[in-house]
Scaffold this motif. Sequence first.
Motif, PDB file in Angstrom:
ATOM      1  N   ALA A  19       0.835  -1.202   0.000  1.00 25.04           N
ATOM      2  CA  ALA A  19       0.000   0.000   0.000  1.00 25.04           C
ATOM      3  C   ALA A  19       0.873   1.256   0.000  1.00 25.04           C
ATOM      4  CB  ALA A  19      -0.938   0.005   1.203  1.00 25.04           C
ATOM      5  N   PHE A  20       1.955   1.243   0.770  1.00 19.22           N
ATOM      6  CA  PHE A  20       2.883   2.378   0.786  1.00 19.22           C
ATOM      7  C   PHE A  20       3.467   2.594  -0.606  1.00 19.22           C
ATOM      8  CE2 PHE A  20       7.015   4.310   0.981  1.00 19.22           C
ATOM      9  CZ  PHE A  20       6.847   5.362   1.866  1.00 19.22           C
ATOM     10  N   ASN A  21       3.973   1.512  -1.206  1.00 17.85           N
ATOM     11  CA  ASN A  21       4.595   1.626  -2.524  1.00 17.85           C
ATOM     12  C   ASN A  21       3.601   2.124  -3.573  1.00 17.85           C
ATOM     13  OD1 ASN A  21       7.096   0.832  -1.559  1.00 17.85           O
ATOM     14  ND2 ASN A  21       6.765  -1.324  -2.062  1.00 17.85           N
ATOM     15  N   ALA A  22       2.363   1.633  -3.520  1.00 23.63           N
ATOM     16  CA  ALA A  22       1.337   2.056  -4.485  1.00 23.63           C
ATOM     17  C   ALA A  22       1.021   3.540  -4.314  1.00 23.63           C
ATOM     18  CB  ALA A  22       0.076   1.209  -4.324  1.00 23.63           C
ATOM     19  N   ALA A  23       0.864   3.991  -3.075  1.00 21.32           N
ATOM     20  CA  ALA A  23       0.549   5.404  -2.825  1.00 21.32           C
ATOM     21  C   ALA A  23       1.715   6.300  -3.234  1.00 21.32           C
ATOM     22  CB  ALA A  23       0.206   5.610  -1.350  1.00 21.32           C
ATOM     23  N   TYR A  24       2.928   5.874  -2.943  1.00 19.51           N
ATOM     24  CA  TYR A  24       4.105   6.663  -3.303  1.00 19.51           C
ATOM     25  C   TYR A  24       4.253   6.735  -4.823  1.00 19.51           C
ATOM     26  CZ  TYR A  24       8.667   8.811  -2.707  1.00 19.51           C
ATOM     27  OH  TYR A  24       9.715   9.691  -2.724  1.00 19.51           O
ATOM     28  N   ARG A  25       4.078   5.582  -5.470  1.00 22.05           N
ATOM     29  CA  ARG A  25       4.190   5.519  -6.931  1.00 22.05           C
ATOM     30  C   ARG A  25       3.114   6.408  -7.580  1.00 22.05           C
ATOM     31  NH1 ARG A  25       5.058   0.585  -7.168  1.00 22.05           N
ATOM     32  NH2 ARG A  25       2.918  -0.136  -7.004  1.00 22.05           N
ATOM     33  N   ARG A  26       1.891   6.366  -7.046  1.00 24.14           N
ATOM     34  CA  ARG A  26       0.803   7.191  -7.591  1.00 24.14           C
ATOM     35  C   ARG A  26       1.161   8.673  -7.477  1.00 24.14           C
ATOM     36  NH1 ARG A  26      -4.869   7.466  -4.624  1.00 24.14           N
ATOM     37  NH2 ARG A  26      -3.525   8.484  -3.118  1.00 24.14           N
ATOM     38  N   ALA A  27       1.645   9.083  -6.306  1.00 24.64           N
ATOM     39  CA  ALA A  27       2.008  10.490  -6.105  1.00 24.64           C
ATOM     40  C   ALA A  27       3.110  10.899  -7.083  1.00 24.64           C
ATOM     41  CB  ALA A  27       2.448  10.719  -4.665  1.00 24.64           C
ATOM     42  N   LYS A  28       4.084  10.028  -7.270  1.00 23.81           N
ATOM     43  CA  LYS A  28       5.202  10.337  -8.161  1.00 23.81           C
ATOM     44  C   LYS A  28       4.734  10.431  -9.615  1.00 23.81           C
ATOM     45  CE  LYS A  28       9.977   9.025  -8.854  1.00 23.81           C
ATOM     46  NZ  LYS A  28      11.039   8.107  -8.479  1.00 23.81           N
ATOM     47  N   GLN A  29       3.896   9.489 -10.047  1.00 26.15           N
ATOM     48  CA  GLN A  29       3.396   9.509 -11.422  1.00 26.15           C
ATOM     49  C   GLN A  29       2.540  10.737 -11.696  1.00 26.15           C
ATOM     50  OE1 GLN A  29       1.363   5.736 -11.560  1.00 26.15           O
ATOM     51  NE2 GLN A  29       3.190   4.632 -12.240  1.00 26.15           N
ATOM     52  N   GLN A  30       1.824  11.201 -10.700  1.00 21.33           N
ATOM     53  CA  GLN A  30       0.920  12.331 -10.874  1.00 21.33           C
ATOM     54  C   GLN A  30       1.546  13.655 -10.431  1.00 21.33           C
ATOM     55  OE1 GLN A  30      -2.557  10.879  -8.834  1.00 21.33           O
ATOM     56  NE2 GLN A  30      -3.093   9.554 -10.548  1.00 21.33           N
ATOM     57  N   HIS A  31       2.843  13.617 -10.106  1.00 21.76           N
ATOM     58  CA  HIS A  31       3.582  14.814  -9.689  1.00 21.76           C
ATOM     59  C   HIS A  31       2.866  15.535  -8.546  1.00 21.76           C
ATOM     60  CE1 HIS A  31       6.299  14.208 -13.015  1.00 21.76           C
ATOM     61  NE2 HIS A  31       5.241  14.039 -13.794  1.00 21.76           N
ATOM     62  N   GLN A  32       2.530  14.766  -7.523  1.00 22.69           N
ATOM     63  CA  GLN A  32       1.865  15.287  -6.334  1.00 22.69           C
ATOM     64  C   GLN A  32       2.728  15.051  -5.109  1.00 22.69           C
ATOM     65  OE1 GLN A  32      -1.908  13.118  -6.211  1.00 22.69           O
ATOM     66  NE2 GLN A  32      -2.877  15.103  -6.516  1.00 22.69           N
ATOM     67  N   VAL A  33       2.461  15.827  -4.077  1.00 20.43           N
ATOM     68  CA  VAL A  33       3.085  15.586  -2.783  1.00 20.43           C
ATOM     69  C   VAL A  33       2.524  14.273  -2.236  1.00 20.43           C
ATOM     70  CG1 VAL A  33       3.263  16.398  -0.397  1.00 20.43           C
ATOM     71  CG2 VAL A  33       3.448  18.029  -2.287  1.00 20.43           C
ATOM     72  N   PHE A  34       3.408  13.382  -1.839  1.00 22.91           N
ATOM     73  CA  PHE A  34       2.987  12.122  -1.221  1.00 22.91           C
ATOM     74  C   PHE A  34       2.535  12.399   0.200  1.00 22.91           C
ATOM     75  CE2 PHE A  34       4.323   8.805   1.786  1.00 22.91           C
ATOM     76  CZ  PHE A  34       3.541   7.749   1.349  1.00 22.91           C
ATOM     77  N   VAL A  35       1.420  11.815   0.588  1.00 22.71           N
ATOM     78  CA  VAL A  35       0.942  11.885   1.964  1.00 22.71           C
ATOM     79  C   VAL A  35       0.271  10.555   2.283  1.00 22.71           C
ATOM     80  CG1 VAL A  35      -1.300  12.916   1.413  1.00 22.71           C
ATOM     81  CG2 VAL A  35      -0.298  13.268   3.668  1.00 22.71           C
ATOM     82  N   ALA A  36       0.471  10.076   3.508  1.00 27.12           N
ATOM     83  CA  ALA A  36      -0.147   8.822   3.938  1.00 27.12           C
ATOM     84  C   ALA A  36      -0.081   8.717   5.454  1.00 27.12           C
ATOM     85  CB  ALA A  36       0.573   7.628   3.306  1.00 27.12           C
ATOM     86  N   VAL A  37      -0.845   7.781   5.986  1.00 23.36           N
ATOM     87  CA  VAL A  37      -0.761   7.434   7.397  1.00 23.36           C
ATOM     88  C   VAL A  37      -0.370   5.966   7.487  1.00 23.36           C
ATOM     89  CG1 VAL A  37      -2.432   9.165   8.170  1.00 23.36           C
ATOM     90  CG2 VAL A  37      -3.238   6.874   7.569  1.00 23.36           C
ATOM     91  N   GLU A  38       0.311   5.621   8.567  1.00 20.36           N
ATOM     92  CA  GLU A  38       0.717   4.224   8.801  1.00 20.36           C
ATOM     93  C   GLU A  38       0.442   3.871  10.244  1.00 20.36           C
ATOM     94  OE1 GLU A  38       4.807   3.418   8.022  1.00 20.36           O
ATOM     95  OE2 GLU A  38       4.718   4.167   5.973  1.00 20.36           O
ATOM     96  N   GLU A  39      -0.090   2.676  10.449  1.00 21.43           N
ATOM     97  CA  GLU A  39      -0.263   2.185  11.803  1.00 21.43           C
ATOM     98  C   GLU A  39       1.059   1.557  12.241  1.00 21.43           C
ATOM     99  OE1 GLU A  39      -3.479  -0.354  14.413  1.00 21.43           O
ATOM    100  OE2 GLU A  39      -3.252  -0.809  12.278  1.00 21.43           O
ATOM    101  N   GLN A  40       1.526   1.965  13.410  1.00 18.08           N
ATOM    102  CA  GLN A  40       2.765   1.401  13.960  1.00 18.08           C
ATOM    103  C   GLN A  40       2.469   1.010  15.393  1.00 18.08           C
ATOM    104  OE1 GLN A  40       5.879   4.302  13.200  1.00 18.08           O
ATOM    105  NE2 GLN A  40       6.108   3.528  11.131  1.00 18.08           N
TER     106      GLN A  40
END
Length: 176
Positions: free
Chosen positions: A24-45
């Motif tokens: 999920a992290f990789n998909a969200a990061y890849r999407r942000a990069k492909q769309q030239h957007q700032v990456f943002v996400a939350v993660e449960e730790q």
Amino acid sequence: MILMQPLPTPCPPGLVPDATDVDAFNAAYRRAKQQHQVFVAVEEQGRRWTVKADTLTAGPDHTIVDSTYDAIRAAVIRLIRSRQIRADSSAGPIYFVLYDVERQQRARDLAAALHAALYGELDPLTRAPYPKHPDHGGTGPALPRHRKINLVDDHGSIDPQDRPPGDAGRGVRTPS
């Protein structure tokens, strides 16, 4: 390849991706990069949440003015001082991480506010609501649970009876 819709700006908290899983992290990061957007996400730790944002994914044309960085730093300091995030959280300038957020919804609110700020919309960040805190039944940060003790007397020496157990002579914070 499925083209995912870009995140709106400001991004509503409910649309902030949950990147707990590596895929999920990789998909969200890849999407942000492909769309030239700032990456943002939350993660449960564990039982806490982490907010992450990265401006590199937006590309070299995405610029952030100094006053925006100042506002983000001020917000992060406010969150650290109110113990809503850990002191080792990072306020950029490229990668932002807010560790140890108590609840998922709070993490999403902060992520959405940070995302908006990284696009120049500071209002959500400056208005980021304080969660209700059981210490005082209202909104706002937790009340401090410690007080600073001055262990040095007027002559510059430490009175041994004022030293907390286990303290080697340095000023410490102890529960009040």
